[in-house]
Design a protein around this motif. Structure first.
Motif, PDB file in Angstrom:
ATOM      1  N   ILE A  22     -13.974   1.991  -9.181  1.00 27.93           N
ATOM      2  CA  ILE A  22     -13.250   2.405  -7.967  1.00 27.93           C
ATOM      3  C   ILE A  22     -12.127   3.395  -8.291  1.00 27.93           C
ATOM      4  CG2 ILE A  22     -13.791   0.271  -6.698  1.00 27.93           C
ATOM      5  CD1 ILE A  22     -10.740  -0.474  -7.099  1.00 27.93           C
ATOM      6  N   HIS A  25      -7.820   4.657 -13.262  1.00 28.90           N
ATOM      7  CA  HIS A  25      -6.677   3.832 -13.652  1.00 28.90           C
ATOM      8  C   HIS A  25      -5.918   3.485 -12.379  1.00 28.90           C
ATOM      9  CE1 HIS A  25      -4.296   7.433 -12.995  1.00 28.90           C
ATOM     10  NE2 HIS A  25      -5.163   8.090 -13.737  1.00 28.90           N
ATOM     11  N   SER A  26      -4.891   2.624 -12.492  1.00 29.49           N
ATOM     12  CA  SER A  26      -4.273   2.048 -11.285  1.00 29.49           C
ATOM     13  C   SER A  26      -3.472   3.048 -10.443  1.00 29.49           C
ATOM     14  CB  SER A  26      -3.399   0.856 -11.659  1.00 29.49           C
ATOM     15  OG  SER A  26      -2.350   1.300 -12.483  1.00 29.49           O
ATOM     16  N   HIS A  28      -4.684   6.243 -10.036  1.00 30.17           N
ATOM     17  CA  HIS A  28      -5.653   7.291  -9.709  1.00 30.17           C
ATOM     18  C   HIS A  28      -5.889   7.349  -8.202  1.00 30.17           C
ATOM     19  CE1 HIS A  28     -10.050   8.871 -10.365  1.00 30.17           C
ATOM     20  NE2 HIS A  28      -9.231   9.830  -9.981  1.00 30.17           N
ATOM     21  N   ALA A  30      -7.764   8.278  -4.653  1.00 26.48           N
ATOM     22  CA  ALA A  30      -9.175   8.294  -4.213  1.00 26.48           C
ATOM     23  C   ALA A  30      -9.520   9.687  -3.672  1.00 26.48           C
ATOM     24  CB  ALA A  30      -9.403   7.221  -3.164  1.00 26.48           C
ATOM     25  N   TRP A  32     -11.726  11.660  -5.002  1.00 25.67           N
ATOM     26  CA  TRP A  32     -13.058  12.028  -5.480  1.00 25.67           C
ATOM     27  C   TRP A  32     -14.158  11.567  -4.513  1.00 25.67           C
ATOM     28  CZ3 TRP A  32     -15.791   7.509  -6.209  1.00 25.67           C
ATOM     29  CH2 TRP A  32     -15.006   6.349  -6.287  1.00 25.67           C
ATOM     30  N   LEU A  55      -0.208  -3.339  -3.782  1.00 23.69           N
ATOM     31  CA  LEU A  55       0.873  -2.371  -3.956  1.00 23.69           C
ATOM     32  C   LEU A  55       0.410  -1.113  -4.698  1.00 23.69           C
ATOM     33  CD1 LEU A  55       3.851  -1.742  -3.560  1.00 23.69           C
ATOM     34  CD2 LEU A  55       4.371  -3.086  -5.609  1.00 23.69           C
ATOM     35  N   ASN A  56      -0.446  -1.276  -5.700  1.00 28.29           N
ATOM     36  CA  ASN A  56      -0.908  -0.081  -6.435  1.00 28.29           C
ATOM     37  C   ASN A  56      -1.676   0.859  -5.521  1.00 28.29           C
ATOM     38  OD1 ASN A  56       0.197  -1.206  -8.707  1.00 28.29           O
ATOM     39  ND2 ASN A  56      -1.737  -1.907  -9.568  1.00 28.29           N
ATOM     40  N   TYR A  73       0.213  -6.397  -0.240  1.00 28.48           N
ATOM     41  CA  TYR A  73       0.597  -7.456  -1.189  1.00 28.48           C
ATOM     42  C   TYR A  73       1.555  -6.861  -2.208  1.00 28.48           C
ATOM     43  CZ  TYR A  73      -2.452 -11.177   0.399  1.00 28.48           C
ATOM     44  OH  TYR A  73      -3.004 -12.195   1.134  1.00 28.48           O
ATOM     45  N   GLN A  94       2.921 -12.117   0.448  1.00 26.35           N
ATOM     46  CA  GLN A  94       2.469 -12.792  -0.780  1.00 26.35           C
ATOM     47  C   GLN A  94       1.608 -13.998  -0.391  1.00 26.35           C
ATOM     48  OE1 GLN A  94       6.143 -12.968  -0.240  1.00 26.35           O
ATOM     49  NE2 GLN A  94       6.115 -10.784  -0.725  1.00 26.35           N
ATOM     50  N   GLY A 116      -8.594  -3.009  -0.971  1.00 24.06           N
ATOM     51  CA  GLY A 116      -8.408  -2.859  -2.411  1.00 24.06           C
ATOM     52  C   GLY A 116      -6.960  -2.936  -2.840  1.00 24.06           C
ATOM     53  N   THR A 119      -7.630  -5.859  -7.750  1.00 20.75           N
ATOM     54  CA  THR A 119      -6.875  -7.122  -7.753  1.00 20.75           C
ATOM     55  C   THR A 119      -7.007  -7.827  -6.402  1.00 20.75           C
ATOM     56  OG1 THR A 119      -5.283  -5.981  -9.162  1.00 20.75           O
ATOM     57  CG2 THR A 119      -4.602  -8.109  -8.280  1.00 20.75           C
ATOM     58  N   MET A 123      -9.037 -11.232  -5.361  1.00 22.65           N
ATOM     59  CA  MET A 123      -8.301 -12.368  -4.777  1.00 22.65           C
ATOM     60  C   MET A 123      -8.996 -12.844  -3.495  1.00 22.65           C
ATOM     61  SD  MET A 123      -4.232 -12.503  -3.966  1.00 22.65           S
ATOM     62  CE  MET A 123      -4.163 -11.442  -2.542  1.00 22.65           C
ATOM     63  N   ILE A 146     -11.366   1.214 -13.539  1.00 23.29           N
ATOM     64  CA  ILE A 146     -11.199  -0.041 -12.803  1.00 23.29           C
ATOM     65  C   ILE A 146     -12.488  -0.310 -12.048  1.00 23.29           C
ATOM     66  CG2 ILE A 146      -9.864  -1.233 -11.023  1.00 23.29           C
ATOM     67  CD1 ILE A 146      -7.496   0.495 -11.657  1.00 23.29           C
TER      68      ILE A 146
HETATM   69  N1  LIG Z   1     -12.466   3.572  -4.529  1.00 24.29           N
HETATM   70  C1  LIG Z   1     -11.933   2.811  -3.597  1.00 24.29           C
HETATM   71  O1  LIG Z   1     -12.536   2.537  -2.552  1.00 24.29           O
HETATM   72  C2  LIG Z   1     -10.560   2.234  -3.805  1.00 24.29           C
HETATM   73  C3  LIG Z   1     -10.025   1.391  -2.844  1.00 24.29           C
HETATM   74  C4  LIG Z   1      -8.750   0.855  -3.059  1.00 24.29           C
HETATM   75  C5  LIG Z   1      -8.057   1.159  -4.208  1.00 24.29           C
HETATM   76  N2  LIG Z   1      -8.615   1.975  -5.123  1.00 24.29           N
HETATM   77  C6  LIG Z   1      -7.899   2.277  -6.364  1.00 24.29           C
HETATM   78  O2  LIG Z   1      -7.609   1.064  -7.031  1.00 24.29           O
HETATM   79  C7  LIG Z   1      -6.466   1.271  -7.855  1.00 24.29           C
HETATM   80  C8  LIG Z   1      -5.508   0.119  -7.674  1.00 24.29           C
HETATM   81  O3  LIG Z   1      -6.143  -1.125  -7.941  1.00 24.29           O
HETATM   82  P1  LIG Z   1      -5.353  -2.305  -8.684  1.00 24.29           P
HETATM   83  O4  LIG Z   1      -6.307  -3.437  -8.858  1.00 24.29           O
HETATM   84  O5  LIG Z   1      -4.686  -1.726  -9.866  1.00 24.29           O
HETATM   85  O6  LIG Z   1      -4.169  -2.676  -7.677  1.00 24.29           O
HETATM   86  P2  LIG Z   1      -4.030  -3.249  -6.191  1.00 24.29           P
HETATM   87  O7  LIG Z   1      -5.047  -4.321  -5.950  1.00 24.29           O
HETATM   88  O8  LIG Z   1      -3.970  -2.118  -5.235  1.00 24.29           O
HETATM   89  O9  LIG Z   1      -2.558  -3.862  -6.228  1.00 24.29           O
HETATM   90  C9  LIG Z   1      -2.237  -4.869  -7.172  1.00 24.29           C
HETATM   91  C10 LIG Z   1      -0.749  -5.163  -7.073  1.00 24.29           C
HETATM   92  O10 LIG Z   1      -0.443  -5.805  -5.838  1.00 24.29           O
HETATM   93  C11 LIG Z   1       0.581  -6.754  -6.028  1.00 24.29           C
HETATM   94  N3  LIG Z   1       0.068  -8.089  -5.681  1.00 24.29           N
HETATM   95  C12 LIG Z   1      -1.188  -8.545  -5.810  1.00 24.29           C
HETATM   96  N4  LIG Z   1      -1.289  -9.829  -5.395  1.00 24.29           N
HETATM   97  C13 LIG Z   1      -0.052 -10.184  -4.993  1.00 24.29           C
HETATM   98  C14 LIG Z   1       0.488 -11.389  -4.459  1.00 24.29           C
HETATM   99  N5  LIG Z   1      -0.262 -12.469  -4.246  1.00 24.29           N
HETATM  100  N6  LIG Z   1       1.791 -11.395  -4.163  1.00 24.29           N
HETATM  101  C15 LIG Z   1       2.558 -10.303  -4.360  1.00 24.29           C
HETATM  102  N7  LIG Z   1       2.102  -9.141  -4.873  1.00 24.29           N
HETATM  103  C16 LIG Z   1       0.811  -9.089  -5.182  1.00 24.29           C
HETATM  104  C17 LIG Z   1       0.940  -6.759  -7.496  1.00 24.29           C
HETATM  105  O11 LIG Z   1       2.089  -5.951  -7.689  1.00 24.29           O
HETATM  106  P3  LIG Z   1       3.092  -6.222  -8.929  1.00 24.29           P
HETATM  107  O12 LIG Z   1       2.264  -6.022 -10.156  1.00 24.29           O
HETATM  108  O13 LIG Z   1       4.202  -5.239  -8.762  1.00 24.29           O
HETATM  109  O14 LIG Z   1       3.536  -7.665  -8.830  1.00 24.29           O
HETATM  110  C18 LIG Z   1      -0.298  -6.131  -8.149  1.00 24.29           C
HETATM  111  O15 LIG Z   1      -0.043  -5.426  -9.321  1.00 24.29           O
HETATM  112  C19 LIG Z   1      -5.873   2.606  -7.437  1.00 24.29           C
HETATM  113  O16 LIG Z   1      -6.232   3.587  -8.377  1.00 24.29           O
HETATM  114  C20 LIG Z   1      -6.557   2.913  -6.126  1.00 24.29           C
HETATM  115  O17 LIG Z   1      -6.704   4.301  -5.867  1.00 24.29           O
HETATM  116  C21 LIG Z   1      -9.856   2.523  -4.954  1.00 24.29           C
END
Ligand SMILES: NC(=O)c1ccc[n+]([C@@H]2O[C@H](COP(=O)([O-])OP(=O)(O)OC[C@H]3O[C@@H](n4cnc5c(N)ncnc54)[C@H](OP(=O)(O)O)[C@@H]3O)[C@@H](O)[C@H]2O)c1
Length: 178
Positions: A22, A25-26, A28, A30, A32, A55-56, A73, A94, A116, A119, A123, A146
């Motif tokens: 997807i 890296h975290s 990156h 979207a 593409w 949050l990412n 989140y 949260q 997304g 993470t 969940m 990822i």
């Molecule tokens: N291709 C697609 O369709 C698509 C869709 C969505 C995202 N993405 C990509 O995915 C990447 C991000 O994915 P990811 O897995 O790294 O991150 P993410 O799922 O977007 O966010 C994870 C962050 O959310 C916070 N979090 C998660 N659960 C929590 C909870 N229960 N309570 C409080 N905070 C919580 C945490 O922040 P803290 O670490 O600060 O605590 C955690 O690091 C990005 O590059 C994005 O562009 C792609």
């Protein structure tokens, strides 16, 4: 098919590379994915009215998605985040997935979009509350990065529909067998 909590349909929506990633890296973006996938994402998430993300992912977008209730989140206290970071126009949570979805259902939402990243997708899958998956496969390989999920899952799907969004991009709609 409905989730265990009631009559609301919860769907996971993602664009993946042909090798199942997807993002690289975290942080990156979207950037593409195809125009047609972006249009599909906008249409489906506006229909739902509520988008749930981590949050990412919110940081890569950089602003709330218009016309939808944005739930992010993230750590509760500013101590867990850079104080200068603006999280305006979004609801920070949260909550565990079941409680959040029950609350949204009480507010009258009929659908919830899990947007997304890996993470958050993981969940919600682990909580057993996802009914459907919309996966767009884009014609690109990352080789590493990822994946859709971060942990082992054991889930059976039924293919509901396959749609070519354009000459290159294909949308798979799956229901989750419960
Ligand atoms: N291709 C697609 O369709 C698509 C869709 C969505 C995202 N993405 C990509 O995915 C990447 C991000 O994915 P990811 O897995 O790294 O991150 P993410 O799922 O977007 O966010 C994870 C962050 O959310 C916070 N979090 C998660 N659960 C929590 C909870 N229960 N309570 C409080 N905070 C919580 C945490 O922040 P803290 O670490 O600060 O605590 C955690 O690091 C990005 O590059 C994005 O562009 C792609």
């Amino acid at each position: 098919m409905k989730n265990e909590k009631g009559n609301m349909t919860t769907f996971l929506i993602a664009a993946i590379t042909a090798d199942g990633f997807i993002a690289r890296h975290s942080r990156h973006l979207a950037d593409w994915t195809s125009k047609e996938d972006k249009q599909f994402f906008t249409q489906k998430t506006k229909e739902a009215g509520v988008v749930i993300m981590g949050l990412n992912t919110f940081r890569t977008i950089g602003r709330p998605l218009g016309g939808r209730h944005n739930i992010v989140y993230a750590p509760a206290s500013p101590a867990g985040r850079p104080p200068e970071e603006k999280l305006q126009g979004v609801e920070i949570t949260q909550e565990n997935p079941k409680d959040l979805l029950a609350r949204l259902e009480q507010k009258g939402y009929k659908q919830a979009a899990i947007c997304g990243g890996a993470t958050i997708y993981t969940m919600f899958m682990e909580a057993g509350v996802v009914d459907k998956l919309y996966l767009t496969v884009e014609p690109v390989l990352f080789g590493a990065g990822i994946g859709l999920f971060t942990k082992e899952l054991d889930v059976r799907l039924t293919l509901q529909s396959v749609q070519k969004l354009n000459e290159q991009s294909t949308l798979f709609e799956y229901n989750i067998m419960k």
